[in-house]
Motif scaffolding. Structure first.
Motif, mmCIF file in Angstrom:
data_model
loop_
_atom_site.group_PDB
_atom_site.id
_atom_site.type_symbol
_atom_site.label_atom_id
_atom_site.label_comp_id
_atom_site.label_asym_id
_atom_site.label_seq_id
_atom_site.Cartn_x
_atom_site.Cartn_y
_atom_site.Cartn_z
ATOM 1 N N LEU A 146 11.249 -8.604 -20.074
ATOM 2 C CA LEU A 146 11.522 -7.904 -21.321
ATOM 3 C C LEU A 146 11.558 -6.389 -21.092
ATOM 4 C CD1 LEU A 146 9.173 -9.770 -23.849
ATOM 5 C CD2 LEU A 146 11.605 -10.192 -23.433
ATOM 6 N N VAL A 147 12.587 -5.748 -21.608
ATOM 7 C CA VAL A 147 12.621 -4.288 -21.713
ATOM 8 C C VAL A 147 12.489 -4.002 -23.200
ATOM 9 C CG1 VAL A 147 13.945 -2.185 -21.340
ATOM 10 C CG2 VAL A 147 14.131 -4.085 -19.701
ATOM 11 N N MET A 148 11.390 -3.354 -23.594
ATOM 12 C CA MET A 148 11.033 -3.357 -25.013
ATOM 13 C C MET A 148 10.684 -1.971 -25.541
ATOM 14 S SD MET A 148 8.356 -6.004 -26.754
ATOM 15 C CE MET A 148 8.621 -6.522 -28.447
ATOM 16 N N ALA A 149 11.212 -1.674 -26.727
ATOM 17 C CA ALA A 149 10.785 -0.521 -27.522
ATOM 18 C C ALA A 149 10.769 -0.977 -28.968
ATOM 19 C CB ALA A 149 11.732 0.660 -27.349
ATOM 20 N N ALA B 80 7.836 -1.463 -20.801
ATOM 21 C CA ALA B 80 7.690 -0.737 -22.067
ATOM 22 C C ALA B 80 8.408 0.599 -21.960
ATOM 23 C CB ALA B 80 6.214 -0.531 -22.376
ATOM 24 N N THR B 81 9.213 0.895 -22.962
ATOM 25 C CA THR B 81 9.942 2.163 -22.973
ATOM 26 C C THR B 81 9.941 2.720 -24.376
ATOM 27 O OG1 THR B 81 11.976 3.241 -22.201
ATOM 28 C CG2 THR B 81 12.211 1.112 -23.327
ATOM 29 N N GLU B 82 10.600 3.849 -24.576
ATOM 30 C CA GLU B 82 10.692 4.421 -25.909
ATOM 31 C C GLU B 82 11.952 5.259 -26.031
ATOM 32 O OE1 GLU B 82 7.846 8.226 -26.112
ATOM 33 O OE2 GLU B 82 6.740 6.441 -25.447
ATOM 34 N N VAL C 6 5.504 0.876 -17.463
ATOM 35 C CA VAL C 6 5.888 1.881 -18.451
ATOM 36 C C VAL C 6 6.906 2.830 -17.834
ATOM 37 C CG1 VAL C 6 5.102 3.787 -19.906
ATOM 38 C CG2 VAL C 6 3.676 1.747 -19.647
ATOM 39 N N ASN C 7 8.044 2.980 -18.511
ATOM 40 C CA ASN C 7 9.057 3.941 -18.068
ATOM 41 C C ASN C 7 9.813 4.433 -19.299
ATOM 42 O OD1 ASN C 7 11.299 5.344 -16.955
ATOM 43 N ND2 ASN C 7 11.050 4.199 -15.040
#
Length: 410
Positions: free
Chosen positions: A316-319, A342-344, A369-370
């Motif tokens: 999962l790549v998630m924001a 986890a990204t934003e 986290v990136n």
């Protein structure tokens, strides 16, 4: 006014205006000649599935030769996505032209409206002057007080799947939210609804109060290449276990239009369902990369089922946005992942990636986290091997990743 100036002006308009309601929008539209009173609408509300349902409906009408407008929100890659005719985005020159015209009339008549109401007015004028036969009109939020509900009549009022979202505006219970969605039902109109088993009685009651006829879509059964509905098999281009039921709602919309005397061939229905493209809804942008804009608990649960059906490892790549029920959403979907990245996004509403990481770590699931979206995507590709990558949690994230991926392909 050029395109850049138009976009800057639109985004400078406040998201909300007081007093709430559509009085100023009504005054603005009257000064524009009331284009919304000269168009034929299919009006679509709901928590989940309304964009997909709108896209399928518009594609079917287009396939039968009707000039069909489509108004949706939010946009994914470019603002022009929100206003389309026969699948083509409004041209940037037209967007600038119509923005300038509506701005002038708004200021001359001292009728300031919210950003969404302004774009709604722009779309109505554009669709009318381009002589659209039909407009498939997606509600922005809720229904009763939504700017799109300024329309006096609709050919069909559609209630898609209702769930918990936008509680700060629509109510804290599914019942309160349903009442808001049902605000689009018109006197003596026709209502088509997703099954919505838990709140079907509320929908029936609201329809009865308006002397409107209501039809609930029946259960659709997924097949390898489409779905079966009422004993007939149909193709379906949209992926995801949840799409056949949205397609069933679409079929009932078509039936309602036919009952109203509108000719729609079965050939157009089949071609439309088989050729609808709707971005960021279980969309494969590569054979092992999916993007899905589900951002509330019902959307995340539907995504989870579709991912599990793939029988693959998942990354999962998630924001997520911090005004959503992000804790419930993350706890729902993270356990199916081999790894979560986890990204934003660089917008004020975005949840800090550290908060996603904290929740995922509490479930003993590996997390990276990136905050660089491009690096986050490429990290997922680097470690994927045979796993499927799913970008999820936010339509804003989906749009940004699509842009990154398309640049990569050029």
């Amino acid at each position: 006014m050029n395109y850049t100036e138009a976009i800057q002006f639109i985004h400078s308009i406040p998201k909300f205006r007081r007093p709430l309601g559509n009085a100023n929008l009504a005054a603005l539209l009257e000064s524009l000649g009331n284009p919304h009173k000269k168009l034929r609408f299919i009006h679509i509300a709901g928590t989940n599935g309304k964009g997909s349902t709108a896209a399928m409906t518009a594609e079917i009408l287009k396939r039968d030769g009707y000039k069909t407008g489509l108004f949706t929100s939010p946009f994914l890659e470019v603002f022009n996505d929100r206003i389309r005719i026969n699948g083509d985005n409004i041209h940037s020159k037209d967007l600038a032209l119509y923005t300038e015209r509506v701005k002038k009339i708004m200021e001359e008549n001292d009728a300031p409206v919210s950003e969404f109401a302004f774009i709604t007015a722009v779309s109505f004028l554009y669709f009318y002057e381009k002589k659209c036969d039909f407009v498939v009109l997606e509600v922005g939020m809720g229904g009763n007080l939504d700017a799109t509900n300024i329309i006096p009549q609709s050919l069909v009022s559609v209630i898609c799947k209702i769930g918990i979202d936008h509680t700060q505006y629509l109510g804290n219970t599914i019942e309160e939210i349903t009442l808001e969605k049902c605000g689009i039902i018109k006197e003596n109109g026709i209502v088509v609804s997703y099954p919505n088993y838990g709140v079907a009685d509320i929908i029936r009651r609201c329809a009865k109060e308006k002397s409107a006829r209501v039809v609930f879509a029946e259960k659709a059964e997924k097949t390898e290449h489409g779905f079966i509905y009422k004993g007939n098999e149909y193709p379906l281009s949209l992926k995801g276990l949840y799409q056949p039921q949205n397609a069933a709602v679409t079929l009932e919309i078509i039936n309602a239009l036919r009952d109203g005397g509108i000719k729609i061939t079965e050939k157009a229905v089949i071609e439309g369902l088989n050729n609808t493209v709707w971005a960021a809804r279980f969309e494969f942008i590569k054979n092992n990369v999916i993007i899905d804009g589900g951002h509330n608990i019902d959307g995340i649960k539907a995504l989870k089922k579709s991912l599990l059906a793939l029988n693959k490892d998942i990354i999962l790549v998630m924001a997520m946005m911090k005004d959503k029920d992000y804790t419930s959403c993350i706890r729902e979907i993270a356990p199916i992942a081999k790894t979560v990245i986890a990204t934003e996004i660089n917008i004020p509403r975005c949840l800090e990636s550290a908060e996603i990481s904290k929740i995922v770590k509490s479930m003993n699931i590996p997390v990276i986290v990136n905050n660089n979206l491009r690096e986050a995507l490429f990290k997922a590709l680097d470690i994927a091997n045979d796993a499927v990558i799913c970008v999820c949690g936010s339509l804003f994230l989906a749009g940004e990743i699509r842009k990154i991926f398309h640049k990569k392909q050029k």
